[in-house]
Design an enzyme around this catalytic site. Structure first.
Site, PDB file in Angstrom:
ATOM      1  N   MET A  84       1.427   6.562   9.069  1.00  8.69           N
ATOM      2  CA  MET A  84       1.250   7.841   9.746  1.00  8.69           C
ATOM      3  C   MET A  84       2.113   7.876  11.002  1.00  8.69           C
ATOM      4  O   MET A  84       1.929   7.052  11.901  1.00  8.69           O
ATOM      5  CB  MET A  84      -0.221   8.057  10.109  1.00  8.69           C
ATOM      6  CG  MET A  84      -1.140   8.131   8.909  1.00  8.69           C
ATOM      7  SD  MET A  84      -2.824   8.597   9.355  1.00  8.69           S
ATOM      8  CE  MET A  84      -3.333   7.133  10.254  1.00  8.69           C
ATOM      9  N   GLY A 170      -0.517   7.110  15.899  1.00  5.38           N
ATOM     10  CA  GLY A 170       0.406   6.369  15.046  1.00  5.38           C
ATOM     11  C   GLY A 170      -0.171   5.110  14.436  1.00  5.38           C
ATOM     12  O   GLY A 170      -0.593   4.227  15.151  1.00  5.38           O
ATOM     13  N   SER A 171      -0.186   5.001  13.113  1.00  4.21           N
ATOM     14  CA  SER A 171      -0.905   3.909  12.484  1.00  4.21           C
ATOM     15  C   SER A 171      -0.657   3.888  10.979  1.00  4.21           C
ATOM     16  O   SER A 171       0.225   4.558  10.480  1.00  4.21           O
ATOM     17  CB  SER A 171      -2.391   4.074  12.779  1.00  4.21           C
ATOM     18  OG  SER A 171      -2.747   5.447  12.730  1.00  4.21           O
ATOM     19  N   ARG A 172      -1.492   3.121  10.262  1.00  7.68           N
ATOM     20  CA  ARG A 172      -1.318   2.968   8.826  1.00  7.68           C
ATOM     21  C   ARG A 172      -2.672   2.953   8.129  1.00  7.68           C
ATOM     22  O   ARG A 172      -3.664   2.483   8.689  1.00  7.68           O
ATOM     23  CB  ARG A 172      -0.580   1.655   8.548  1.00  7.68           C
ATOM     24  CG  ARG A 172      -0.100   1.505   7.117  1.00  7.68           C
ATOM     25  CD  ARG A 172       0.651   0.203   6.950  1.00  7.68           C
ATOM     26  NE  ARG A 172      -0.167  -0.828   6.316  1.00  7.68           N
ATOM     27  CZ  ARG A 172       0.083  -2.122   6.393  1.00  7.68           C
ATOM     28  NH1 ARG A 172       1.089  -2.562   7.106  1.00  7.68           N
ATOM     29  NH2 ARG A 172      -0.693  -2.986   5.777  1.00  7.68           N
TER      30      ARG A 172
END
Length: 203
Positions: A84, A170-172
């Site tokens: 993301m 912001g990440s996964r």
């Protein structure tokens, strides 16, 4: 619509913006005026980041949908990894209907979420027990994201597309696909939470 839990962040940003705007006028300071404009821009960014648009979800047990907005950066066996970016919506949704059997939170580092070493990052894993078996949805924090939020609890019955949590800035998200399904997305494909079909039931 704004994401659940965003109120303190937005209130703080708005308060700081208003404070510097008032001070810049009271003191007739161009420097404080510039700070006020910067704070206003940051507030706008926060509103953009914490947006949570309503999405009509077509619920079905014949397919699984993406748990996150972003780009598929890897497919490892039965696991799909979605990164993301900052501009994406960061609210995560259930890829399949079922009951939350387990939620496991682990502290960790804050390496870039697209790196293999990010396996040691802060994370939160949902185990959803579906009619096809257990499905893991793993929220992984990145270099900027340092706060994983869960909207659901153990033993909650959730519907496909329901909001289950979010990761800030912001990440996964990794999701495992049961063997009854065929993965239909490809690496590099953009996906939307609650909308993009990522796997379909095998015929």
């Amino acid at each position: 619509m704004l994401a659940k839990g965003s109120e303190p962040w937005l209130f703080t940003a708005t308060f700081i913006t208003a404070l510097f705007a008032v001070l810049s006028r009271a003191m007739n300071s161009s420097h404080l005026n510039h700070v006020a404009y910067i704070a206003m821009a940051m507030t706008f960014f926060m509103v953009l980041f914490f947006r949570d648009p309503e999405r009509k979800v077509e619920v079905s047990d014949t397919y699984m949908i993406s748990p996150a907005d972003g780009t598929v950066i890897d497919i490892r066996g039965r696991k799909i990894c979605i990164f993301m970016f900052l501009q994406n919506v960061h609210v995560n949704r259930a890829p399949i209907s079922g009951k939350i059997r387990e939620i496991t939170y682990k502290k960790g580092g804050y390496l870039p979420a697209f790196c293999k070493d990010s396996e040691r990052n802060e994370r939160n894993e949902f185990i959803i027990h579906s009619k096809y078996g257990d499905v893991s949805v793993m929220q992984i924090a990145g270099t900027i994201a340092r706060r994983i939020v869960s909207y659901s609890r153990v033993n909650d019955n959730i519907e496909q597309g329901q909001r289950i949590g979010m990761i800030r800035l912001g990440s996964r998200v990794d999701v495992t696909i049961p063997h009854d399904f065929e993965i239909i997305v490809r690496k590099g494909e953009r996906v939307l939470a609650g909308k993009t079909i990522i796997a379909t039931i095998k015929k």
